[in-house]
Design a protein around this motif. Structure first.
Motif, PDB file in Angstrom:
ATOM      1  N   SER A  94      14.053  34.627  17.550  1.00  0.00           N
ATOM      2  CA  SER A  94      15.501  34.804  17.559  1.00  0.00           C
ATOM      3  C   SER A  94      15.885  36.247  17.219  1.00  0.00           C
ATOM      4  CB  SER A  94      16.131  33.833  16.551  1.00  0.00           C
ATOM      5  OG  SER A  94      17.475  34.150  16.299  1.00  0.00           O
ATOM      6  N   GLU A  95      15.263  36.794  16.194  1.00  0.00           N
ATOM      7  CA  GLU A  95      15.579  38.168  15.777  1.00  0.00           C
ATOM      8  C   GLU A  95      15.228  39.169  16.873  1.00  0.00           C
ATOM      9  OE1 GLU A  95      14.464  41.425  12.277  1.00  0.00           O
ATOM     10  OE2 GLU A  95      13.498  39.450  12.282  1.00  0.00           O
ATOM     11  N   HIS A  96      14.069  39.015  17.479  1.00  0.00           N
ATOM     12  CA  HIS A  96      13.640  39.977  18.494  1.00  0.00           C
ATOM     13  C   HIS A  96      14.420  39.833  19.797  1.00  0.00           C
ATOM     14  CE1 HIS A  96      10.463  42.151  16.457  1.00  0.00           C
ATOM     15  NE2 HIS A  96      10.105  41.009  15.885  1.00  0.00           N
ATOM     16  N   LEU A  97      14.828  38.635  20.131  1.00  0.00           N
ATOM     17  CA  LEU A  97      15.705  38.469  21.293  1.00  0.00           C
ATOM     18  C   LEU A  97      17.022  39.211  21.064  1.00  0.00           C
ATOM     19  CD1 LEU A  97      15.212  34.691  22.227  1.00  0.00           C
ATOM     20  CD2 LEU A  97      14.626  36.656  23.651  1.00  0.00           C
ATOM     21  N   SER A  98      17.590  39.060  19.871  1.00  0.00           N
ATOM     22  CA  SER A  98      18.853  39.739  19.559  1.00  0.00           C
ATOM     23  C   SER A  98      18.691  41.251  19.560  1.00  0.00           C
ATOM     24  CB  SER A  98      19.374  39.267  18.199  1.00  0.00           C
ATOM     25  OG  SER A  98      19.651  37.893  18.207  1.00  0.00           O
ATOM     26  N   ALA A  99      17.567  41.718  19.014  1.00  0.00           N
ATOM     27  CA  ALA A  99      17.323  43.163  18.970  1.00  0.00           C
ATOM     28  C   ALA A  99      17.212  43.747  20.369  1.00  0.00           C
ATOM     29  CB  ALA A  99      16.051  43.445  18.171  1.00  0.00           C
ATOM     30  N   ALA A 100      16.493  43.049  21.256  1.00  0.00           N
ATOM     31  CA  ALA A 100      16.275  43.573  22.612  1.00  0.00           C
ATOM     32  C   ALA A 100      17.508  43.448  23.489  1.00  0.00           C
ATOM     33  CB  ALA A 100      15.094  42.840  23.250  1.00  0.00           C
ATOM     34  N   ILE A 101      18.260  42.363  23.324  1.00  0.00           N
ATOM     35  CA  ILE A 101      19.413  42.111  24.204  1.00  0.00           C
ATOM     36  C   ILE A 101      20.666  42.833  23.716  1.00  0.00           C
ATOM     37  CG2 ILE A 101      21.006  40.313  25.001  1.00  0.00           C
ATOM     38  CD1 ILE A 101      18.569  38.414  25.069  1.00  0.00           C
ATOM     39  N   SER A 102      20.950  42.734  22.419  1.00  0.00           N
ATOM     40  CA  SER A 102      22.185  43.317  21.874  1.00  0.00           C
ATOM     41  C   SER A 102      21.968  44.614  21.110  1.00  0.00           C
ATOM     42  CB  SER A 102      22.864  42.309  20.933  1.00  0.00           C
ATOM     43  OG  SER A 102      23.230  41.136  21.623  1.00  0.00           O
ATOM     44  N   GLY A 103      20.726  44.913  20.783  1.00  0.00           N
ATOM     45  CA  GLY A 103      20.458  46.076  19.940  1.00  0.00           C
ATOM     46  C   GLY A 103      20.900  45.864  18.514  1.00  0.00           C
ATOM     47  N   ASP A 104      21.131  44.602  18.148  1.00  0.00           N
ATOM     48  CA  ASP A 104      21.661  44.279  16.817  1.00  0.00           C
ATOM     49  C   ASP A 104      21.245  42.850  16.463  1.00  0.00           C
ATOM     50  OD1 ASP A 104      23.073  43.888  14.496  1.00  0.00           O
ATOM     51  OD2 ASP A 104      25.038  44.342  15.341  1.00  0.00           O
ATOM     52  N   SER A 105      20.363  42.717  15.482  1.00  0.00           N
ATOM     53  CA  SER A 105      19.904  41.387  15.065  1.00  0.00           C
ATOM     54  C   SER A 105      20.550  40.941  13.751  1.00  0.00           C
ATOM     55  CB  SER A 105      18.376  41.394  14.891  1.00  0.00           C
ATOM     56  OG  SER A 105      17.995  42.289  13.849  1.00  0.00           O
ATOM     57  N   THR A 106      21.566  41.653  13.306  1.00  0.00           N
ATOM     58  CA  THR A 106      22.132  41.418  11.976  1.00  0.00           C
ATOM     59  C   THR A 106      23.308  40.443  11.959  1.00  0.00           C
ATOM     60  OG1 THR A 106      23.687  43.279  12.126  1.00  0.00           O
ATOM     61  CG2 THR A 106      21.480  43.760  11.314  1.00  0.00           C
ATOM     62  N   LEU A 107      23.767  39.990  13.123  1.00  0.00           N
ATOM     63  CA  LEU A 107      24.910  39.070  13.169  1.00  0.00           C
ATOM     64  C   LEU A 107      24.390  37.656  12.931  1.00  0.00           C
ATOM     65  CD1 LEU A 107      26.828  40.670  16.155  1.00  0.00           C
ATOM     66  CD2 LEU A 107      27.258  40.950  13.704  1.00  0.00           C
ATOM     67  N   LEU A 108      24.104  37.381  11.664  1.00  0.00           N
ATOM     68  CA  LEU A 108      23.336  36.201  11.270  1.00  0.00           C
ATOM     69  C   LEU A 108      24.130  35.290  10.353  1.00  0.00           C
ATOM     70  CD1 LEU A 108      20.596  34.647  10.806  1.00  0.00           C
ATOM     71  CD2 LEU A 108      20.156  36.293   8.970  1.00  0.00           C
ATOM     72  N   ILE A 109      24.077  33.983  10.637  1.00  0.00           N
ATOM     73  CA  ILE A 109      24.618  32.953   9.741  1.00  0.00           C
ATOM     74  C   ILE A 109      23.440  32.110   9.281  1.00  0.00           C
ATOM     75  CG2 ILE A 109      26.112  30.924   9.563  1.00  0.00           C
ATOM     76  CD1 ILE A 109      27.744  32.196  11.917  1.00  0.00           C
ATOM     77  N   GLN A 110      23.168  32.129   7.987  1.00  0.00           N
ATOM     78  CA  GLN A 110      22.045  31.357   7.447  1.00  0.00           C
ATOM     79  C   GLN A 110      22.519  29.962   7.070  1.00  0.00           C
ATOM     80  OE1 GLN A 110      18.577  32.126   7.064  1.00  0.00           O
ATOM     81  NE2 GLN A 110      18.734  29.906   6.820  1.00  0.00           N
ATOM     82  N   GLY A 111      22.015  28.971   7.774  1.00  0.00           N
ATOM     83  CA  GLY A 111      22.433  27.604   7.520  1.00  0.00           C
ATOM     84  C   GLY A 111      21.810  27.024   6.268  1.00  0.00           C
ATOM     85  N   THR A 112      22.643  26.412   5.429  1.00  0.00           N
ATOM     86  CA  THR A 112      22.196  25.700   4.240  1.00  0.00           C
ATOM     87  C   THR A 112      23.089  24.478   4.082  1.00  0.00           C
ATOM     88  OG1 THR A 112      23.706  26.754   2.660  1.00  0.00           O
ATOM     89  CG2 THR A 112      21.639  27.909   3.135  1.00  0.00           C
ATOM     90  N   ALA A 113      22.734  23.627   3.114  1.00  0.00           N
ATOM     91  CA  ALA A 113      23.569  22.460   2.843  1.00  0.00           C
ATOM     92  C   ALA A 113      24.953  22.872   2.351  1.00  0.00           C
ATOM     93  CB  ALA A 113      22.894  21.559   1.816  1.00  0.00           C
ATOM     94  N   GLY A 114      25.078  24.097   1.848  1.00  0.00           N
ATOM     95  CA  GLY A 114      26.360  24.566   1.326  1.00  0.00           C
ATOM     96  C   GLY A 114      27.130  25.468   2.273  1.00  0.00           C
ATOM     97  N   THR A 115      26.661  25.631   3.505  1.00  0.00           N
ATOM     98  CA  THR A 115      27.367  26.485   4.463  1.00  0.00           C
ATOM     99  C   THR A 115      28.741  25.891   4.780  1.00  0.00           C
ATOM    100  OG1 THR A 115      25.303  27.238   5.456  1.00  0.00           O
ATOM    101  CG2 THR A 115      27.297  27.498   6.774  1.00  0.00           C
ATOM    102  N   ALA A 116      29.760  26.702   4.602  1.00  0.00           N
ATOM    103  CA  ALA A 116      31.135  26.241   4.825  1.00  0.00           C
ATOM    104  C   ALA A 116      31.628  26.677   6.202  1.00  0.00           C
ATOM    105  CB  ALA A 116      32.060  26.797   3.752  1.00  0.00           C
ATOM    106  N   GLU A 117      32.722  26.065   6.628  1.00  0.00           N
ATOM    107  CA  GLU A 117      33.295  26.375   7.936  1.00  0.00           C
ATOM    108  C   GLU A 117      33.669  27.846   8.055  1.00  0.00           C
ATOM    109  OE1 GLU A 117      37.191  24.832  10.352  1.00  0.00           O
ATOM    110  OE2 GLU A 117      36.038  23.326   9.259  1.00  0.00           O
ATOM    111  N   GLU A 118      34.072  28.452   6.931  1.00  0.00           N
ATOM    112  CA  GLU A 118      34.473  29.865   6.949  1.00  0.00           C
ATOM    113  C   GLU A 118      33.312  30.778   7.349  1.00  0.00           C
ATOM    114  OE1 GLU A 118      35.055  27.776   4.454  1.00  0.00           O
ATOM    115  OE2 GLU A 118      37.235  27.536   4.639  1.00  0.00           O
ATOM    116  N   SER A 119      32.075  30.354   7.053  1.00  0.00           N
ATOM    117  CA  SER A 119      30.915  31.179   7.402  1.00  0.00           C
ATOM    118  C   SER A 119      30.750  31.293   8.906  1.00  0.00           C
ATOM    119  CB  SER A 119      29.647  30.580   6.786  1.00  0.00           C
ATOM    120  OG  SER A 119      29.754  30.484   5.387  1.00  0.00           O
ATOM    121  N   ILE A 120      31.218  30.284   9.623  1.00  0.00           N
ATOM    122  CA  ILE A 120      31.110  30.295  11.083  1.00  0.00           C
ATOM    123  C   ILE A 120      32.364  30.868  11.732  1.00  0.00           C
ATOM    124  CG2 ILE A 120      30.897  28.807  13.121  1.00  0.00           C
ATOM    125  CD1 ILE A 120      29.133  26.961  11.458  1.00  0.00           C
TER     126      ILE A 120
END
Length: 361
Positions: A94-120
Motif C-alpha cells: 500500500s505504501e509503495h503504491l501510494s509513493a509511486a502513483i501519488s508521490g505521497d504515502s503519508t495520507l494515512l488513516i490508521q484503523g483501530t477500535a477507537g477510530t472515529a468518523e472524524e478521522s475519515i
C-alpha cells in the motif's frame, strides 16, 4: 530533519532516486494525476533493469499478476482492498503504491477500535469554531479529504478494525466521489486521480466485517503467504539487510543458512507438517508470518552486534524465535516442545538450534 536522523523514511524519500529514474524514461500513458504510468509503477514494485542499465530494487516479491491487478484497479473508479493474513506485506505494498502513483504515502488513516468518523471525514478546530462559528477555516481536513482535493491516493490501514458504522462513512465517498459537509451546506468533490487503498487481515480477533454495500465499492486483491521457502528466504534476507543498514546494527548480514532454518521452522509450523510431508505437526496460535521471521532475524542481528562478535549465530536468535512461536504460554509451549523433540533434535545439522532453544526454554 535530515534523512540520516529519521528512523524510518517514507517510501517516496527512501527510494527517490529510483522513482526519479523511472519518471525520466517513462513515456507511457499516465492516468490523471499519476506520477508514473501503470507499467512504471509495476516495475517499481517488482524490480528490474531499465534500458539505460539502472537497477530498480524489488519492493514486493510475489505474484506479478496480483500487483498488476492492484495497479489496474487504482486506474479505475473502484477502490482497492488488500486482504490477507498478517505479515503478507499489505501495508508495505500500500505504501509503495501510494509513493509511486501519488508521490505521497503519508495520507494515512490508521484503523483501530477507537477510530472515529472524524478521522475519515473531517474535524473542527474548536477554538475557531467557538470564535467564528462553522466555516471552512475552522474545519480540520482528514487525510482522506486532502487526497480528494489533491487527486492523490488515501490509505486506510486495518479497515476491519474500524467500527462498522464508521466504516460506512466511506460508502458515499467511494460511490459519489464526494464528501458532504452538512454544517456548511457544502461538499468536497474528488479531483481526478483520487482513490483509496485499504488493507485488512482475515485472522484478526474482533474483526468488524465489511457491509455488503462497502464491499461492492472495493476490488479485493488477496496477498498470499510466499509460495515457497526460497521466495520467503529472499524476502527475509532483503528486508533484514535493509533494516540492518537503517538501524546501523554493528553486525554482519546473517548467513543465508540461518535465515533458511528460521523460515523453515515458521513454514512447517504454519502448514502443520514438515517440509518433506512425512511428519504431521500441531500449529501454534500465532500466524508465524514472514514479517515475524524478519523481526526474529533482525533481533538476532542486534544481539550479535551489541552482545556478541558481530556474527549472528543461533544463540542470538533463540530467544526471539521462541517468543515468536510461543504466544500462549500453555498451548503453544506444548506445540513448540513437540517440534523441538520430534523435528529439530533429529534433523541433521540442527543440534545447535535444538540446544539453544532448550536453554531458552
Amino acid at each position: 530533519m535530515s534523512a540520516t536522523t529519521v528512523l524510518r523514511q517514507h517510501a517516496e524519500d527512501q527510494f527517490a532516486e529510483e522513482l526519479h529514474a523511472l519518471a525520466a524514461v517513462d513515456d507511457r500513458q499516465r492516468p490523471p494525476s499519476w506520477k508514473l504510468s501503470p507499467w512504471a509503477v509495476s516495475l517499481y514494485l517488482l524490480g528490474g533493469k531499465l534500458d539505460n542499465g539502472f537497477e530498480v530494487s524489488p519492493k514486493y516479491i510475489g505474484n506479478r499478476r496480483l500487483v498488476e491487478i492492484a495497479i489496474a484497479t487504482l486506474a479505475t473508479d473502484r477502490a482497492l482492498l488488500l486482504l490477507g493474513v498478517p505479515g503478507t506485506a499489505k501495508s508495505w505494498v500500500s505504501e509503495h503504491l501510494s509513493a509511486a502513483i501519488s508521490g505521497d504515502s503519508t495520507l494515512l488513516i490508521q484503523g483501530t477500535a477507537g477510530t472515529a468518523e472524524e478521522s475519515i471525514r473531517y474535524g473542527w478546530n474548536y477554538a475557531r469554531l467557538l470564535a467564528e462559528g462553522p466555516s471552512m477555516n475552522a474545519l480540520v481536513p482528514s487525510p482522506l479529504m486532502h487526497a480528494m482535493r489533491e487527486g492523490k491516493l488515501a490509505r486506510v490501514e486495518e479497515l476491519t478494525r474500524i467500527p462498522a458504522d464508521v466504516q460506512d462513512t466511506l460508502i458515499t465517498i467511494l460511490s459519489e466521489k464526494t464528501l458532504p459537509i452538512p454544517e456548511l451546506s457544502s461538499e468536497v468533490q474528488a479531483t481526478r486521480g483520487f482513490n483509496v487503498i485499504a488493507t485488512a487481515n482475515n485472522r484478526d480477533k474482533g474483526v468488524n466485517e465489511l457491509s455488503s454495500a462497502l464491499k461492492r465499492r472495493f476490488n479485493t486483491v488477496i496477498l498470499p503467504v510466499p509460495d515457497n521457502a526460497d521466495e520467503e528466504v529472499q524476502i527475509v534476507q532483503r528486508r533484514v539487510e535493509s533494516l540492518g543498514r537503517s538501524l546501523d546494527l554493528p553486525a554482519e548480514p546473517p548467513a543465508l543458512e540461518e535465515i533458511r532454518r528460521i523460515v523453515t521452522i515458521f513454514r512447517e509450523l504454519r502448514e502443520g507438517k514438515t517440509s518433506d510431508g512425512k511428519t504431521k505437526l500441531k500449529s501454534p496460535s500465532g500466524t508465524l508470518s514472514t514479517a515475524e521471521a524478519i523481526s526474529v532475524v533482525t533481533n538476532g542481528l542486534a544481539m550479535a552486534g551489541h552482545f556478541g562478535d558481530g556474527q549472528m549465530r543461533v544463540g542470538d536468535v533463540a530467544a526471539s524465535l521462541v517468543g515468536a512461536v510461543v504466544k500462549d504460554p500453555v498451548q503453544d509451549r506444548v506445540v513448540w516442545l513437540e517440534y523441538l523433540e520430534t523435528v529439530a533434535k533429529e534433523r541433521d545439522g540442527w543440534k545447535d538450534l535444538y540446544r539453544a532453544c532448550r536453554e531458552v526454554d
